[in-house]
Design a protein around this motif. Structure first.
Motif, mmCIF file in Angstrom:
data_model
loop_
_atom_site.group_PDB
_atom_site.id
_atom_site.type_symbol
_atom_site.label_atom_id
_atom_site.label_comp_id
_atom_site.label_asym_id
_atom_site.label_seq_id
_atom_site.Cartn_x
_atom_site.Cartn_y
_atom_site.Cartn_z
ATOM 1 N N GLU A 161 0.821 -1.206 0.000
ATOM 2 C CA GLU A 161 0.000 0.000 0.000
ATOM 3 C C GLU A 161 0.860 1.264 0.000
ATOM 4 N N THR A 164 2.662 1.709 -3.551
ATOM 5 C CA THR A 164 1.742 2.094 -4.620
ATOM 6 C C THR A 164 1.216 3.513 -4.383
ATOM 7 N N ALA A 165 0.987 3.861 -3.117
ATOM 8 C CA ALA A 165 0.538 5.227 -2.818
ATOM 9 C C ALA A 165 1.612 6.246 -3.162
ATOM 10 N N TRP A 168 2.357 8.793 -6.486
ATOM 11 C CA TRP A 168 1.938 10.176 -6.753
ATOM 12 C C TRP A 168 3.140 11.039 -7.144
ATOM 13 N N GLU A 171 3.742 11.866 -10.872
ATOM 14 C CA GLU A 171 2.955 12.962 -11.439
ATOM 15 C C GLU A 171 3.563 14.317 -11.072
ATOM 16 N N HIS A 207 2.588 -3.504 -6.438
ATOM 17 C CA HIS A 207 1.200 -3.867 -6.729
ATOM 18 C C HIS A 207 1.085 -5.365 -7.006
ATOM 19 N N CYS A 227 -0.423 -5.174 -14.294
ATOM 20 C CA CYS A 227 -0.931 -3.809 -14.130
ATOM 21 C C CYS A 227 -0.268 -2.810 -15.088
ATOM 22 N N LEU A 265 -1.059 5.286 -12.948
ATOM 23 C CA LEU A 265 -1.771 5.655 -11.725
ATOM 24 C C LEU A 265 -3.211 5.139 -11.751
ATOM 25 N N ALA A 266 -3.844 5.216 -12.915
ATOM 26 C CA ALA A 266 -5.217 4.715 -13.032
ATOM 27 C C ALA A 266 -5.246 3.203 -12.832
ATOM 28 N N LEU A 268 -3.113 1.407 -11.105
ATOM 29 C CA LEU A 268 -2.827 1.102 -9.702
ATOM 30 C C LEU A 268 -4.051 1.306 -8.833
ATOM 31 N N ARG A 269 -4.893 2.264 -9.209
ATOM 32 C CA ARG A 269 -6.107 2.532 -8.429
ATOM 33 C C ARG A 269 -7.244 1.566 -8.786
ATOM 34 N N GLY A 270 -7.148 0.958 -9.959
ATOM 35 C CA GLY A 270 -8.227 0.125 -10.447
ATOM 36 C C GLY A 270 -8.361 -1.205 -9.733
#
Length: 270
Positions: A161, A164-165, A168, A171, A207, A227, A265-266, A268-270
């Protein structure tokens, strides 16, 4: 006559008898079964307090320099380069107390990135337990390395967690690269994009609950993970291989990087 494998194993047992040394693990491609005939043999020499450097130097033999703790930097903190039957053998010192502290941090979802020669994107602390998880115990008189290995085989969810967090930052780095591109600052853009990719690779590994040990070959592996965006490695290659020189060229590269970062990022959030 002993084979190279037998000589390496015998060396590991001799190393384990050096005062201060707890045990020895085989690491790198040899441990993972991904080696080629001429691949190095990486021996992690785990110690507590401090190994007997005089004994290590005697074991290494004449003409071999053995760097003590701190001699190679704060994370890859010492060792020696030898040759056995024409094949390179690396001793890599590891402070077992520190490895165990880092492992406790990882289980709590904490990590750090330190400056270390040979690691252009920094030394990511989860490498320590990752080396144990992906390594093979060669000599372990008290059974301590076997216990640690059994623990690290399962990737900790809090670390997954956290890493992967932390994606950010990629970006944020692309935003900085855009400002550098407007100035025609090639070095700054290249550094921002390289680190952004490194951060994404770490996140993709995490991930997939996979240990990432260093930058070598990491992009190719990350590109094969479920991923990863389509053609991830090829797209990164085009970004970093020819980012451009003029502001408009650099700006176009940063624009493509922004799109790629957004896809990761999308995912990883999916």
């Amino acid at each position: 006559m002993q084979t190279i494998d037998e000589r390496i194993e015998a060396m590991a047992h001799r190393l384990a008898r050096v005062p201060g040394v707890v045990g020895v693990m085989l690491g790198g491609s040899r441990a993972r079964g991904e080696h080629r005939p001429g691949s190095d043999w990486d021996l992690g020499v785990y110690y507590r307090g401090g190994p007997d450097l005089a004994a290590l130097r005697e074991l290494a033999g004449p003409g071999v320099e053995v760097a003590g703790p701190g001699g190679w930097g704060p994370w890859v903190n010492g060792g020696a380069w030898l040759e056995v039957d024409g094949v390179a053998v690396d001793w890599i010192l590891r402070d077992l107390d520190r490895v165990e502290r880092v492992w406790a941090d990882c289980r709590a979802g904490r990590f750090e990135v330190g400056v270390q020669a040979g690691h252009p994107l920094g030394f990511w602390s989860p490498c320590y337990p990752g080396e144990v998880a992906l390594g093979r115990v060669l000599a372990d008189p008290a059974g301590e390395l076997a216990v640690l290995w059994a623990q690290t085989v399962r990737y900790p969810e809090p670390l997954r967690e956290a890493l992967t967090a932390a994606a950010w930052e990629a970006e944020f780095l692309v935003g900085g690269a855009a400002e550098g591109a407007a100035r025609g600052d090639v070095l700054y853009v290249a550094l921002c994009l390289s680190r952004a990719v490194g951060v994404l690779v770490q996140a993709l590994y995490a991930h997939d609950r996979r240990w990432c040990l260093n930058e070598k070959g990491a992009l190719a592996v990350a590109a094969r993970l479920p991923c990863a965006p389509r053609e991830f490695a090829d797209r990164v290659g085009r970004l970093l291989g020819a980012p451009g020189v003029r502001p408009e060229e650099l700006g176009a590269t940063v624009g493509r990087a922004r799109g790629l970062v957004g896809e990761v990022l999308a995912a990883l959030r999916g």
